[in-house]
Design an enzyme around this catalytic site. Structure first.
Site, mmCIF file in Angstrom:
data_model
loop_
_atom_site.group_PDB
_atom_site.id
_atom_site.type_symbol
_atom_site.label_atom_id
_atom_site.label_comp_id
_atom_site.label_asym_id
_atom_site.label_seq_id
_atom_site.Cartn_x
_atom_site.Cartn_y
_atom_site.Cartn_z
ATOM 1 N N LYS A 216 44.187 -52.471 -41.532
ATOM 2 C CA LYS A 216 44.886 -53.686 -41.127
ATOM 3 C C LYS A 216 46.351 -53.666 -41.542
ATOM 4 C CE LYS A 216 40.935 -56.602 -40.288
ATOM 5 N NZ LYS A 216 40.207 -57.862 -40.534
ATOM 6 N N ARG A 256 33.231 -53.006 -43.424
ATOM 7 C CA ARG A 256 33.387 -52.653 -42.007
ATOM 8 C C ARG A 256 34.614 -51.753 -41.902
ATOM 9 N NH1 ARG A 256 36.174 -54.537 -37.465
ATOM 10 N NH2 ARG A 256 34.991 -54.513 -35.504
#
Length: 289
Positions: A216, A256
């Site tokens: 991210k 994840r």
């Protein structure tokens, strides 16, 4: 899948985006053969679940229609489940989730926590499948405008608690619920670090927690070069592995990630050293800005 939800060891969920525009791997697995091949490789690398998404939820992304989303994910789900790969469906639409479960998906990973589609609770309840409730405040195109909190950890915990209460009221069993703090979804980099540093406060909800920091943008900004340019997604894997191990050490049920093998290897090292746990951080403990 109830045993997986209550598994004592960390669960690794591998990311498989069959989209043209996801922030990290958009377009790489839009072809059916490429998607299925990658899903099989994720499983072979140690993924307990392969999470299949057909709609990008990156900040600023525009929505697609349900028909397009279903057309992207259903063939991949059918092929992977036929090959013995356990899969989850990453969607906020009840219609897509229901079709995906019918095609063989075993878990619904709902980035909206049930807010985007009020029929999702019925679908999950009737299927008896696990449901990941992520913290969410609005769709991708406007999420940046919603990143305002009094105390991000307290607010996220309270809002997740509301999602849990609504799921339970709709008849979803408690042992089917997993929560996710939603890093990057209506969150600034400072918010993401604060949630990471104070993860045990979210675990006070009493439900398994899925942590998803993989590649991210806040990691890219942390690793920015001398010119201030964020590190590209391909250079964020070591940081992703570090955040994943720290999250598990803080008590997360699962992570994840895009790079499954590196995460599985790092968690094996963590387990071999006695699965050490982190001491909870104090509020305002000074995460990076």
């Amino acid at each position: 899948m109830t045993d997986l939800v209550r598994a004592p060891g960390p669960v690794v969920m591998g990311v498989l985006n069959v989209t043209p525009d996801s922030f990290s791997d958009g377009g790489r697995y839009a072809d059916l053969d490429a998607a299925v091949g990658h899903g099989v490789r994720l499983r072979e690398a140690g993924a307990h679940l392969v999470d299949i998404g057909g709609e990008s939820t990156r900040p600023g992304a525009e929505r697609i229609d349900a028909v397009t989303e279903a057309e992207r994910v259903l063939p991949v789900i059918r092929e992977l489940t036929a090959a013995g790969v356990p899969v989850s469906i990453d969607t906020s639409r009840a219609r897509v989730a229901e079709a995906a479960l019918g095609a063989g998906a075993a878990v619904v990973n709902d980035v909206s926590g049930g807010l985007a589609d009020p029929d999702m609770a019925r679908v999950v309840r009737d299927a008896g499948c696990p449901w990941v409730l992520m913290h969410w405040r609005g769709h991708s195109r406007k999420m940046r405008d919603l990143a305002s909190y009094t105390d991000v950890v307290t607010d996220v915990r309270d809002e997740l608690g509301q999602r849990i209460d609504e799921a339970l009221a709709a008849g979803v069993p408690a042992d089917r619920i997993v929560v996710d703090p939603g890093l990057g979804f209506a969150k600034t980099a400072v918010h993401n670090w604060e949630l990471s540093a104070r993860l045990p406060e979210l675990l006070d909800l009493g439900y398994p927690l899925l942590f998803g920091a993989s590649r991210k943008s806040y990691l890219g900004r942390l690793l920015a070069g001398a010119d201030g340019a964020p590190r590209p997604t391909a250079g964020r894997e070591a940081a992703t592995v570090a955040t994943s191990v720290l999250a598990v050490a803080a008590g997360a049920w699962g992570v994840r990630v895009h790079d499954v093998r590196a995460t599985v290897d790092a968690l094996a090292v963590w387990a071999a050293t006695g699965s050490p746990r982190l001491v909870p951080a104090r509020a305002g403990g000074g995460p990076p800005t």
